[in-house]
Scaffold this motif. Structure first.
Motif, PDB file in Angstrom:
ATOM      1  N   PHE A 253       0.806  -1.218   0.000  1.00  0.00           N
ATOM      2  CA  PHE A 253       0.000   0.000   0.000  1.00  0.00           C
ATOM      3  C   PHE A 253       0.842   1.272   0.000  1.00  0.00           C
ATOM      4  N   GLY A 254       2.169   1.144   0.077  1.00  0.00           N
ATOM      5  CA  GLY A 254       3.036   2.317   0.087  1.00  0.00           C
ATOM      6  C   GLY A 254       2.798   3.202   1.292  1.00  0.00           C
ATOM      7  N   GLN A 255       2.418   2.593   2.392  1.00  0.00           N
ATOM      8  CA  GLN A 255       2.100   3.330   3.611  1.00  0.00           C
ATOM      9  C   GLN A 255       2.987   2.870   4.754  1.00  0.00           C
ATOM     10  N   PRO A 256       3.172   3.729   5.758  1.00  0.00           N
ATOM     11  CA  PRO A 256       3.928   3.294   6.943  1.00  0.00           C
ATOM     12  C   PRO A 256       3.244   2.099   7.611  1.00  0.00           C
ATOM     13  N   TYR A 257       4.056   1.213   8.140  1.00  0.00           N
ATOM     14  CA  TYR A 257       3.562   0.097   8.942  1.00  0.00           C
ATOM     15  C   TYR A 257       4.067   0.332  10.355  1.00  0.00           C
ATOM     16  N   ASP A 258       3.188   0.848  11.223  1.00  0.00           N
ATOM     17  CA  ASP A 258       3.580   1.228  12.576  1.00  0.00           C
ATOM     18  C   ASP A 258       3.461   0.033  13.519  1.00  0.00           C
ATOM     19  N   TYR A 259       4.391  -0.886  13.380  1.00  0.00           N
ATOM     20  CA  TYR A 259       4.399  -2.105  14.184  1.00  0.00           C
ATOM     21  C   TYR A 259       4.498  -1.786  15.674  1.00  0.00           C
ATOM     22  N   GLN A 260       5.171  -0.700  16.029  1.00  0.00           N
ATOM     23  CA  GLN A 260       5.331  -0.365  17.442  1.00  0.00           C
ATOM     24  C   GLN A 260       3.988   0.034  18.059  1.00  0.00           C
ATOM     25  N   TRP A 261       3.196   0.799  17.347  1.00  0.00           N
ATOM     26  CA  TRP A 261       1.870   1.155  17.844  1.00  0.00           C
ATOM     27  C   TRP A 261       0.982  -0.077  17.877  1.00  0.00           C
ATOM     28  N   LEU A 262       1.032  -0.895  16.813  1.00  0.00           N
ATOM     29  CA  LEU A 262       0.219  -2.107  16.779  1.00  0.00           C
ATOM     30  C   LEU A 262       0.525  -3.004  17.971  1.00  0.00           C
ATOM     31  N   LEU A 263       1.797  -3.143  18.313  1.00  0.00           N
ATOM     32  CA  LEU A 263       2.158  -3.983  19.456  1.00  0.00           C
ATOM     33  C   LEU A 263       1.748  -3.356  20.777  1.00  0.00           C
ATOM     34  N   SER A 264       1.680  -2.035  20.850  1.00  0.00           N
ATOM     35  CA  SER A 264       1.204  -1.389  22.078  1.00  0.00           C
ATOM     36  C   SER A 264      -0.279  -1.682  22.294  1.00  0.00           C
TER      37      SER A 264
END
Length: 117
Positions: A69-80
């Motif tokens: 999707f050409g978008q940021p993947y905010d794994y840190q927020w998802l894990l929070s």
């Protein structure tokens, strides 16, 4: 926490090494004034760690991107929000591995394992 103009943790910085060392780490310079590194950080290779640094050291950015999707993947927020999210945990482990390589080489300055990038 303070952020850079690109939204990265301002506690971090990039130290540009000589050309041979940057190339040995996998950086390219197809844009002559910038170093660029792209590493897949998911098993399906759809999420990547992208590091861009001006050769003169004046600007830099680190992104983790969802390539579909050409978008940021905010794994840190998802894990929070969900520490058991397996895909995000794997991405986190792989990003940490790549950042450790850059820190050990002296390119990524100020980084500590687990910190917000």
């Amino acid at each position: 926490m303070e952020y850079t103009k690109h939204g990265n943790n301002a506690a971090l910085s990039i130290h540009v090494l000589d050309d041979a060392a940057m190339r040995a780490l996998g950086f390219t310079d197809y844009v002559p004034e910038d170093w660029y590194l792209c590493r897949p950080v998911s098993d399906d290779r759809t999420t990547s760690l992208d590091v861009t640094a001006a050769k003169d050291g004046t600007d830099w950015r680190i992104d983790v991107l969802d390539e579909n999707f050409g978008q940021p993947y905010d794994y840190q927020w998802l894990l929070s929000q969900n520490p058991d999210f397996a895909y995000a945990r794997k991405v986190a482990a792989n990003v940490e591995r790549e950042l450790r390589v850059l820190a050990d080489a002296g390119v990524l300055v100020g980084w500590k394992e687990g910190m917000y990038v």
